[in-house]
Design a protein around this motif. Structure first.
Motif, PDB file in Angstrom:
ATOM      1  N   THR A   1       0.852  -1.185   0.000  1.00  0.00           N
ATOM      2  CA  THR A   1       0.000   0.000   0.000  1.00  0.00           C
ATOM      3  C   THR A   1       0.884   1.229   0.000  1.00  0.00           C
ATOM      4  N   LEU A   2       0.477   2.213  -0.775  1.00  0.00           N
ATOM      5  CA  LEU A   2       1.210   3.476  -0.876  1.00  0.00           C
ATOM      6  C   LEU A   2       0.217   4.600  -0.566  1.00  0.00           C
ATOM      7  N   SER A   3       0.462   5.314   0.512  1.00  0.00           N
ATOM      8  CA  SER A   3      -0.450   6.388   0.921  1.00  0.00           C
ATOM      9  C   SER A   3       0.170   7.732   0.554  1.00  0.00           C
ATOM     10  N   LEU A   4      -0.482   8.418  -0.372  1.00  0.00           N
ATOM     11  CA  LEU A   4       0.048   9.681  -0.897  1.00  0.00           C
ATOM     12  C   LEU A   4      -1.074  10.694  -1.054  1.00  0.00           C
ATOM     13  N   SER A   5      -0.693  11.923  -1.290  1.00  0.00           N
ATOM     14  CA  SER A   5      -1.655  13.011  -1.505  1.00  0.00           C
ATOM     15  C   SER A   5      -1.720  13.353  -2.987  1.00  0.00           C
ATOM     16  N   PRO A   6      -2.846  13.888  -3.439  1.00  0.00           N
ATOM     17  CA  PRO A   6      -2.910  14.353  -4.843  1.00  0.00           C
ATOM     18  C   PRO A   6      -1.775  15.325  -5.129  1.00  0.00           C
ATOM     19  N   GLY A   7      -1.185  15.183  -6.321  1.00  0.00           N
ATOM     20  CA  GLY A   7      -0.076  16.031  -6.714  1.00  0.00           C
ATOM     21  C   GLY A   7       1.283  15.423  -6.422  1.00  0.00           C
ATOM     22  N   GLU A   8       1.317  14.430  -5.549  1.00  0.00           N
ATOM     23  CA  GLU A   8       2.591  13.780  -5.224  1.00  0.00           C
ATOM     24  C   GLU A   8       2.970  12.759  -6.304  1.00  0.00           C
ATOM     25  N   ARG A   9       4.222  12.346  -6.224  1.00  0.00           N
ATOM     26  CA  ARG A   9       4.779  11.365  -7.158  1.00  0.00           C
ATOM     27  C   ARG A   9       4.656   9.977  -6.538  1.00  0.00           C
ATOM     28  N   ALA A  10       4.232   9.005  -7.354  1.00  0.00           N
ATOM     29  CA  ALA A  10       4.118   7.624  -6.894  1.00  0.00           C
ATOM     30  C   ALA A  10       5.113   6.747  -7.644  1.00  0.00           C
ATOM     31  N   THR A  11       5.817   5.925  -6.891  1.00  0.00           N
ATOM     32  CA  THR A  11       6.772   4.995  -7.488  1.00  0.00           C
ATOM     33  C   THR A  11       6.444   3.588  -7.022  1.00  0.00           C
ATOM     34  N   LEU A  12       6.058   2.731  -7.968  1.00  0.00           N
ATOM     35  CA  LEU A  12       5.654   1.363  -7.667  1.00  0.00           C
ATOM     36  C   LEU A  12       6.678   0.405  -8.266  1.00  0.00           C
ATOM     37  N   SER A  13       6.966  -0.646  -7.534  1.00  0.00           N
ATOM     38  CA  SER A  13       7.994  -1.589  -7.952  1.00  0.00           C
ATOM     39  C   SER A  13       7.408  -2.962  -8.249  1.00  0.00           C
ATOM     40  N   CYS A  14       7.987  -3.630  -9.229  1.00  0.00           N
ATOM     41  CA  CYS A  14       7.611  -5.001  -9.585  1.00  0.00           C
ATOM     42  C   CYS A  14       8.902  -5.768  -9.851  1.00  0.00           C
TER      43      CYS A  14
END
Lengths: 108, 114
Positions: free
Chosen positions: A10-23
């Protein structure tokens, strides 16, 4: 069978922030045969990225994919309200096709 | 624009056969070199690939389900189908059909219960 591991769960972020997901794959993927999907509640998955880094038709350019071999990343440059969802990676280069367990991006 | 629509019984009894059909509209199922997938998702869980059929008619199944799965195509009806035998409660899920990974049906809920 190629096993895919996604992090974080789970990644908890705010609108406008950058999200980095790993696989991460248990073995090297042929021809970077890695896709990313977005799934909203009650909806079918939507293809975002294929070939590790190519955006599918109609996907905004804030979504980008990178990586090769066993390590892949999905980046959302600036989160929009509609981006809060579950994201799955999938490898399609080797049978059986397999999906990762998913990363949920939720509102902080 | 190609669209896919799943259809079939929403309730199947244990030990019976689950049969679903995916109808393709907006394009021919036999044009191009594509594969057509079945994927399922138990409630609150992740995605599981069931198998696929190529436009040539060849098939490829998940080994975990291979002994119970048959995927076939009817080009005259522009449809492809899934049969899953000897179902149990563990087969309860939303079942999706998809053209490669790019176009998905909306999904159909199948519950296995007596």
């Amino acid at each position: 069978e190629i096993v895919l591991t996604q992090s974080p769960g789970t990644l908890s972020l705010s609108p406008g922030e950058r999200a980095t997901l790993s696989c991460r794959a248990s073995q090297s993927l042929s021809s970077s045969s890695l896709a990313w999907y977005q799934q909203q509640p009650g909806q079918a998955p939507r293809l975002l990225i294929y070939g590790a880094s190519s955006r599918a038709t109609g996907i905004p350019d804030r979504f980008s994919g990178s990586g090769s071999g066993t390590d892949f990343t999905l980046t959302i440059s600036r989160l929009e309200p509609e981006d809060f969802a579950v994201y799955y990676c999938q490898q399609y280069g080797s049978s059986p096709l397999t999906f990762g367990p998913g990363t949920k991006v939720d509102v902080k | 624009q190609v669209q896919l629509q799943e259809s079939g019984p929403g309730l199947v009894k244990p030990s019976q056969t689950l049969s679903l059909t995916c109808t393709v509209s907006g394009g021919s199922i036999s044009s191009g070199s594509y594969y057509w997938n079945w994927i399922r998702q138990p409630a609150g869980k992740g995605l599981e690939w069931i198998g696929r059929i190529y436009t040539s008619g060849s098939t490829d199944y998940n080994p975990s389900l291979k002994s119970r799965v048959t995927i076939s195509v009817d080009t005259s009806k522009n449809q492809f189908s899934l049969k899953l035998t000897s179902v149990t409660a563990a087969d309860t899920a939303v079942y999706y059909c998809a053209k490669r990974g790019e176009i998905w049906g909306q999904g159909t809920v199948v519950t296995v219960s007596s």
